[in-house]
Design an enzyme around this catalytic site. Structure first.
Site, PDB file in Angstrom:
ATOM      1  N   LYS A   1       0.817  -1.238  -0.084  1.00 28.00           N
ATOM      2  CA  LYS A   1      -0.003  -0.157   0.063  1.00 28.00           C
ATOM      3  C   LYS A   1       0.856   1.324  -0.061  1.00 28.00           C
ATOM      4  O   LYS A   1       0.738   2.100  -0.819  1.00 28.00           O
ATOM      5  CB  LYS A   1      -1.078   0.066   1.238  1.00 28.00           C
ATOM      6  CG  LYS A   1      -1.538   1.270   1.588  1.00 28.00           C
ATOM      7  CD  LYS A   1      -2.421   1.231   2.647  1.00 28.00           C
ATOM      8  CE  LYS A   1      -1.716   1.411   4.076  1.00 28.00           C
ATOM      9  NZ  LYS A   1      -1.605   3.090   4.247  1.00 28.00           N
ATOM     10  N   ASN A   2       1.681   1.214   0.816  1.00 26.16           N
ATOM     11  CA  ASN A   2       2.676   2.409   0.899  1.00 26.16           C
ATOM     12  C   ASN A   2       3.645   2.665   0.009  1.00 26.16           C
ATOM     13  O   ASN A   2       4.249   3.719   0.148  1.00 26.16           O
ATOM     14  CB  ASN A   2       3.158   2.409   2.559  1.00 26.16           C
ATOM     15  CG  ASN A   2       2.172   2.545   3.501  1.00 26.16           C
ATOM     16  OD1 ASN A   2       1.106   3.130   3.231  1.00 26.16           O
ATOM     17  ND2 ASN A   2       2.525   2.577   4.758  1.00 26.16           N
TER      18      ASN A   2
ATOM     19  N   ARG B   1      -5.699  11.043   3.933  1.00 20.11           N
ATOM     20  CA  ARG B   1      -4.597  12.260   4.155  1.00 20.11           C
ATOM     21  C   ARG B   1      -3.290  12.165   3.426  1.00 20.11           C
ATOM     22  O   ARG B   1      -2.689  12.958   2.982  1.00 20.11           O
ATOM     23  CB  ARG B   1      -4.382  12.185   5.562  1.00 20.11           C
ATOM     24  CG  ARG B   1      -3.757  10.939   6.255  1.00 20.11           C
ATOM     25  CD  ARG B   1      -3.262  11.191   7.453  1.00 20.11           C
ATOM     26  NE  ARG B   1      -2.542  12.497   7.547  1.00 20.11           N
ATOM     27  CZ  ARG B   1      -1.374  12.636   7.248  1.00 20.11           C
ATOM     28  NH1 ARG B   1      -0.710  11.570   6.628  1.00 20.11           N
ATOM     29  NH2 ARG B   1      -0.771  13.761   7.037  1.00 20.11           N
TER      30      ARG B   1
ATOM     31  N   CYS C   1      -6.085  11.724  11.960  1.00 21.80           N
ATOM     32  CA  CYS C   1      -6.588  10.368  12.175  1.00 21.80           C
ATOM     33  C   CYS C   1      -6.451   9.787  13.229  1.00 21.80           C
ATOM     34  O   CYS C   1      -6.015  10.653  14.343  1.00 21.80           O
ATOM     35  CB  CYS C   1      -6.159   9.650  10.906  1.00 21.80           C
ATOM     36  SG  CYS C   1      -4.460   9.102  11.380  1.00 21.80           S
TER      37      CYS C   1
ATOM     38  N   ARG D   1      -1.109  14.276  12.243  1.00 20.33           N
ATOM     39  CA  ARG D   1      -0.627  14.060  10.945  1.00 20.33           C
ATOM     40  C   ARG D   1      -0.207  15.562  10.412  1.00 20.33           C
ATOM     41  O   ARG D   1      -0.859  15.733   9.444  1.00 20.33           O
ATOM     42  CB  ARG D   1      -1.663  13.264  10.300  1.00 20.33           C
ATOM     43  CG  ARG D   1      -1.859  11.935  10.878  1.00 20.33           C
ATOM     44  CD  ARG D   1      -0.946  10.994  11.194  1.00 20.33           C
ATOM     45  NE  ARG D   1      -0.450  10.312  10.123  1.00 20.33           N
ATOM     46  CZ  ARG D   1      -0.797   9.307   9.321  1.00 20.33           C
ATOM     47  NH1 ARG D   1      -1.901   8.979   9.637  1.00 20.33           N
ATOM     48  NH2 ARG D   1      -0.071   8.710   8.314  1.00 20.33           N
ATOM     49  N   PRO D   2       0.329  16.505  10.916  1.00 16.47           N
ATOM     50  CA  PRO D   2       0.616  17.831  10.521  1.00 16.47           C
ATOM     51  C   PRO D   2       1.582  17.434   8.916  1.00 16.47           C
ATOM     52  O   PRO D   2       1.912  16.617   8.734  1.00 16.47           O
ATOM     53  CB  PRO D   2       1.672  18.374  11.486  1.00 16.47           C
ATOM     54  CG  PRO D   2       2.154  17.174  12.102  1.00 16.47           C
ATOM     55  CD  PRO D   2       1.304  16.234  12.100  1.00 16.47           C
ATOM     56  N   ILE D   3       1.703  18.783   8.085  1.00 14.61           N
ATOM     57  CA  ILE D   3       2.391  18.594   6.913  1.00 14.61           C
ATOM     58  C   ILE D   3       3.207  19.826   7.026  1.00 14.61           C
ATOM     59  O   ILE D   3       3.431  20.155   5.831  1.00 14.61           O
ATOM     60  CB  ILE D   3       1.358  18.730   5.746  1.00 14.61           C
ATOM     61  CG1 ILE D   3       0.252  20.048   5.796  1.00 14.61           C
ATOM     62  CG2 ILE D   3       0.614  17.418   5.546  1.00 14.61           C
ATOM     63  CD1 ILE D   3      -0.552  20.009   4.315  1.00 14.61           C
TER      64      ILE D   3
ATOM     65  N   LEU E   1       6.524  19.781   7.572  1.00 16.51           N
ATOM     66  CA  LEU E   1       7.680  19.599   6.895  1.00 16.51           C
ATOM     67  C   LEU E   1       7.335  19.421   5.435  1.00 16.51           C
ATOM     68  O   LEU E   1       8.374  19.918   4.562  1.00 16.51           O
ATOM     69  CB  LEU E   1       8.033  18.039   7.600  1.00 16.51           C
ATOM     70  CG  LEU E   1       8.496  17.876   8.753  1.00 16.51           C
ATOM     71  CD1 LEU E   1       8.796  16.461   9.097  1.00 16.51           C
ATOM     72  CD2 LEU E   1       9.638  18.936   9.325  1.00 16.51           C
TER      73      LEU E   1
ATOM     74  N   ASP F   1       4.159   0.865  12.037  1.00 14.99           N
ATOM     75  CA  ASP F   1       2.792   0.309  11.783  1.00 14.99           C
ATOM     76  C   ASP F   1       2.471  -1.392  12.260  1.00 14.99           C
ATOM     77  O   ASP F   1       1.585  -1.869  12.129  1.00 14.99           O
ATOM     78  CB  ASP F   1       2.699   0.085  10.085  1.00 14.99           C
ATOM     79  CG  ASP F   1       2.604   1.585   9.509  1.00 14.99           C
ATOM     80  OD1 ASP F   1       3.030   1.620   8.261  1.00 14.99           O
ATOM     81  OD2 ASP F   1       2.349   2.401  10.467  1.00 14.99           O
TER      82      ASP F   1
ATOM     83  N   ARG G   1      -8.942  -0.515   4.033  1.00 12.77           N
ATOM     84  CA  ARG G   1      -8.160   0.396   3.713  1.00 12.77           C
ATOM     85  C   ARG G   1      -6.965   0.087   3.137  1.00 12.77           C
ATOM     86  O   ARG G   1      -6.330   0.425   2.163  1.00 12.77           O
ATOM     87  CB  ARG G   1      -7.932   1.880   4.495  1.00 12.77           C
ATOM     88  CG  ARG G   1      -8.859   2.659   4.747  1.00 12.77           C
ATOM     89  CD  ARG G   1      -8.725   3.911   5.376  1.00 12.77           C
ATOM     90  NE  ARG G   1      -7.451   4.269   5.010  1.00 12.77           N
ATOM     91  CZ  ARG G   1      -6.434   4.852   5.999  1.00 12.77           C
ATOM     92  NH1 ARG G   1      -6.691   5.111   6.974  1.00 12.77           N
ATOM     93  NH2 ARG G   1      -5.136   5.302   5.380  1.00 12.77           N
TER      94      ARG G   1
END
Ligand code: EPZ
Length: 418
Positions: free
Chosen positions: A22-23, A92, A116, A121-123, A125, A304, A396
């Protein structure tokens, strides 16, 4: 919505397999935007996060065709540069599509992805470092608006080896005449897969898998075919399912070194592990003992798999200490496992587990993707019938998890719930 009905307490025996990662799929699907050409992707998992990403690509004007064993994406006719807000909120990690749009169109608009259940989960960076390579950012409207004349050469250093920020910066830097160096970059295998895919298209990405990545801009990219790497988190999930039931399993089509910290810990708790080129054999016929876990960026223990391994530790003799150093709220699932008799205490980013002889069955409500998978494993371990509902999170990230577990002899079915 679906739920899983699990009759647990049985040792798992047998062989199973994993789907594509997935990732790795999500950034590679985003990268298909940059070329304006046709890409054939193999081994893409049929999961909700991929379906949402393909919806976004179609909304942007890409042609998407799903065939039996491949997905064909033609981004030639793409014109849109705004990621739809409703889809952005659903996924996200789609923020990395912005980097790919900027690479090709030198502009992009998207909304804040939202948090979530495992953290805010900031962005920051992503945005701070976009600015360093010449991207102007306007955050005063409904959307975050990005634009630039061109990407500028720059040596940047990430405050934290963020996977998403590393991917977004690589994607934004693929086209042009600049040279961008990312120091303290994330080293995850998914980033290596993304770089290999981009270089297959004709990009120049060097050093993926190390903490210094250099991208030299190119002017054109070409039609490409590529096979996505196997999902290392699913591999760990299935192996831990074998361990928590005291079984004997073999998981094929994986890359063992992608999860070596997890294999080391499985041996430390008392499992017998045998590794071949693309498979791992696990035998958990010994009494399992407590161990300590610290999650770290790759090549450390992957966050994970912390929920899955922590659930295993609830039935390992002794006291285990788990430090979750990546996300600030990744123990929430444990409140459900506690209802099965687990003895735990949470102190901030530390989870303390006192192993019990066995868990008892219960009806559980999953709260996030990996927490939901952890509840399935707890159900496999506990005697009696466990129901795991709210599977919208789980589907998901796992393709046919129940079938893969049935391959190992699990008594699990998926039932259309309320
Ligand atoms: C990716 O998320 C994965 N998702 C996650 O997998 C994984 O847990 C994570 O990397 C770490 O390995 C995908 O690849 C789609 P990060 P990402 O940026 O990119 C903080 C799963 O279950 N941070 O490395 O979002 C952040 O809050 C998912 O498959 C900032 O502070 O992870 C977190 O604490 C869950 N500012 C830490 O860094 C930023 O701008 C790691 O985040 C970005 C991140």
């Amino acid at each position: 919505m679906y739920r899983y009905i699990i009759n647990g307490g049985k040792k798992l025996y047998g062989e199973s397999y994993v789907s594509g990662s997935k990732n790795a799929s999500l950034p590679i699907l985003a990268a298909c935007i940059i070329s304006g050409k046709t890409t054939k992707l193999y081994n893409v998992p049929d999961i909700e996060d991929v379906r949402i990403t393909l919806e976004i690509l179609k909304d942007l004007g890409c042609k998407v065709k799903k065939e039996k064993n491949k997905i064909i994406i033609n981004s030639k006719y793409m014109t849109e540069t705004t990621i739809p807000e409703n889809l952005m909120r659903k996924l996200r990690s789609s923020v990395i599509i912005a980097g790919a749009i900027i690479a090709r169109f030198k502009k992009a608009q998207f909304s804040y992805p939202g948090g979530c259940d495992i953290g805010s989960r900031p962005i920051n960076l992503h945005l701070e470092n976009f600015k360093k390579i010449g991207i102007k950012i306007n955050e005063n409207t409904r959307y975050i608006e990005c634009s630039c004349d061109k990407i500028e050469s720059k040596n940047i250093e990430l405050d934290f080896p963020s996977v998403g920020a590393t991917e977004n910066l690589i994607l934004a830097s693929v086209l042009g005449t600049q040279e961008v160096v990312i120091k303290n970059s994330a080293m995850e295998p998914e980033i290596v897969d993304l770089a290999q895919f981009l270089n297959r298209m004709g990009a120049n990405v060097y050093g993926a898998g190390t903490n210094v990545i250099k991208i030299k801009g190119v002017t054109t990219l070409k039609d490409t075919s590529y096979k996505i790497m196997p999902d290392r988190i699913e591999a760990g999930t299935l192996l831990i399912a074998g361990a928590i039931t005291g079984g004997m399993v073999k998981i094929n089509s994986i890359i063992p070194e992608h999860i070596s910290p997890v294999l080391n810990k499985l041996e430390e708790v008392g499992c017998e592990i045998k590794i071949s080129k693309n498979a791992v054999y696990l035998n958990a016929n010994q009494k399992l003992k407590a161990v300590n876990i610290k999650t770290m960026p790759y090549p450390g223990f992957p966050t994970d798999l912390q929920p899955l391994f922590s659930t295993l530790l609830t039935i390992c003799e002794g006291t285990s200490i788990i430090s979750e150093n990546i996300f600030e709220n990744r123990f929430k699932f444990m409140q459900e496992i506690q209802r099965m008799g687990a003895q735990i205490a949470i102190e901030g980013k530390t989870l303390i587990i006192k192993g019990v002889k066995r868990l008892h069955s219960a009806d559980l409500e999953s709260t996030d993707l990996r927490g939901g998978a952890a509840m399935v494993l707890a159900g496999l371990c506990a005697k009696g019938t466990t129901r795991v509902s709210n599977l919208k999170y789980l589907i998901r990230g796992y393709e046919n998890l129940d079938k893969k577990l049935r391959d190992l002899g699990a008594d699990i079915i998926r039932e259309e719930g309320e």
